[in-house]
Design a protein around this motif. Structure first.
Motif, mmCIF file in Angstrom:
data_model
loop_
_atom_site.group_PDB
_atom_site.id
_atom_site.type_symbol
_atom_site.label_atom_id
_atom_site.label_comp_id
_atom_site.label_asym_id
_atom_site.label_seq_id
_atom_site.Cartn_x
_atom_site.Cartn_y
_atom_site.Cartn_z
ATOM 1 N N HIS A 1 32.785 33.449 -41.496
ATOM 2 C CA HIS A 1 33.925 32.483 -41.225
ATOM 3 C C HIS A 1 33.500 31.148 -40.760
ATOM 4 O O HIS A 1 33.962 30.017 -40.803
ATOM 5 N N HIS B 1 35.198 43.603 -47.955
ATOM 6 C CA HIS B 1 35.440 42.545 -48.809
ATOM 7 C C HIS B 1 34.314 41.665 -48.872
ATOM 8 O O HIS B 1 33.334 41.785 -47.632
ATOM 9 N N HIS C 1 38.299 34.952 -46.430
ATOM 10 C CA HIS C 1 38.526 35.757 -47.640
ATOM 11 C C HIS C 1 39.985 36.392 -47.590
ATOM 12 O O HIS C 1 40.643 35.989 -46.282
#
Ligand SMILES: [Zn+2]
Length: 276
Positions: A174, A214, A222
């Motif tokens: 992130h 994921h 995401h």
């Protein structure tokens, strides 16, 4: 059949990053101590919905948890509840979301940071929160601390199912995107710590599965439907999984596969066959 099973969820670990940057895991594959497949994650590619998919065998559209912000106790038969009903024990080292989903009460860090209760829905747990994570200090707790905690649970309590969940690749992804050097380097840190844990678990009678909920995209996000989000690694240190190397595995198969590895029948809600 009948080994204990440890599932490692490396949150946000892309399939391609696992193959290029996780040298320990890939060395095990090269040495035929493990096998690797590409697994397709369900949609949306968001953590809590996919933790629930991984443990219930249902895609988010079917289990109904579609957002991290909507997290609630799981109303569906799941790996933890099936083991509990069968008189087996479970352990977790992971994010507090797993307590909320499967431990039967609201999470309070002071009450639940450490759980040792044979009567609890999850017998032995060490939870962390993301409180205080920021870009200047993004990687606590240490991967070695998490792996050592998982080993301590295995050594001292030998739960039949042990979940280790690490958030650091997701956090770094992130901050620096799924194509940043910091993200890839964190994948090597996780891999390096696993190189100390997995051999110990194998020597103690555990089959070990490593996967991700994921992936992570070039925006550092995401949720959607891109190959870098939906393709995750599935690595098995186990003789029980014999599907072909080139099979594209479905994330919904993880729950029935874990139960089959433990010689437990899957509940009828898990209406997808095990990947064995
Ligand atoms: Zn994330």
């Amino acid at each position: 059949m009948g080994n204990k099973v440890c599932l490692v969820i490396v949150d946000g670990l892309r399939n391609d990053t696992a193959r290029t940057d996780c040298g320990y895991l890939m060395s095990a594959v090269e040495a035929k101590q493990a096998r690797i497949w590409t697994m397709q994650a369900c949609l949306p590619t968001i953590s809590a919905p996919l933790y629930e998919t991984i443990h219930t065998g249902l895609k988010p559209a079917d289990h109904g948890l579609l957002s991290n912000e909507a997290i609630r106790p799981s109303p569906h038969p799941n790996v933890f509840s099936v083991l509990k009903a069968a008189g087996k024990t479970t352990g977790v080292v992971g994010h507090s979301f797993f307590h909320t989903l499967y431990a039967g009460s609201d999470f309070n860090v002071f009450d639940h940071v450490e759980v040792n209760d044979p009567n609890a829905p999850i017998s032995h747990a060490r939870y962390y929160t993301m409180t205080g994570y920021n870009q200047a200090n993004p990687t606590m707790p240490s991967e070695f601390d998490l792996c050592a905690q998982a080993w301590a649970l295995a050594r001292d309590y030998a739960p039949d199912y042990l979940l280790l969940h690490t958030s650091s690749c997701d956090t770094l992804g992130h901050f620096y995107t799924g194509e940043g050097r910091e993200y890839r380097i964190q994948a090597t840190h996780v891999d390096n710590a696993l190189s100390q844990l997995i051999p110990r678990l194998r020597s103690s009678g555990y089959d070990v599965l490593v996967t991700a909920d994921h992936g992570m995209n070039a925006d550092g996000q995401h949720a959607g439907d891109e190959p870098c989000l939906r393709e995750v690694p599935f690595i098995a240190f186990s003789d029980q999984i014999r599907v072909k190397n080139d099979a594209l595995l479905d994330q919904r198969t993880i729950a029935p596969t874990i139960l089959a590895m433990l010689d437990l029948p899957a509940p009828t809600t898990m209406n997808i066959p095990a990947s064995l």
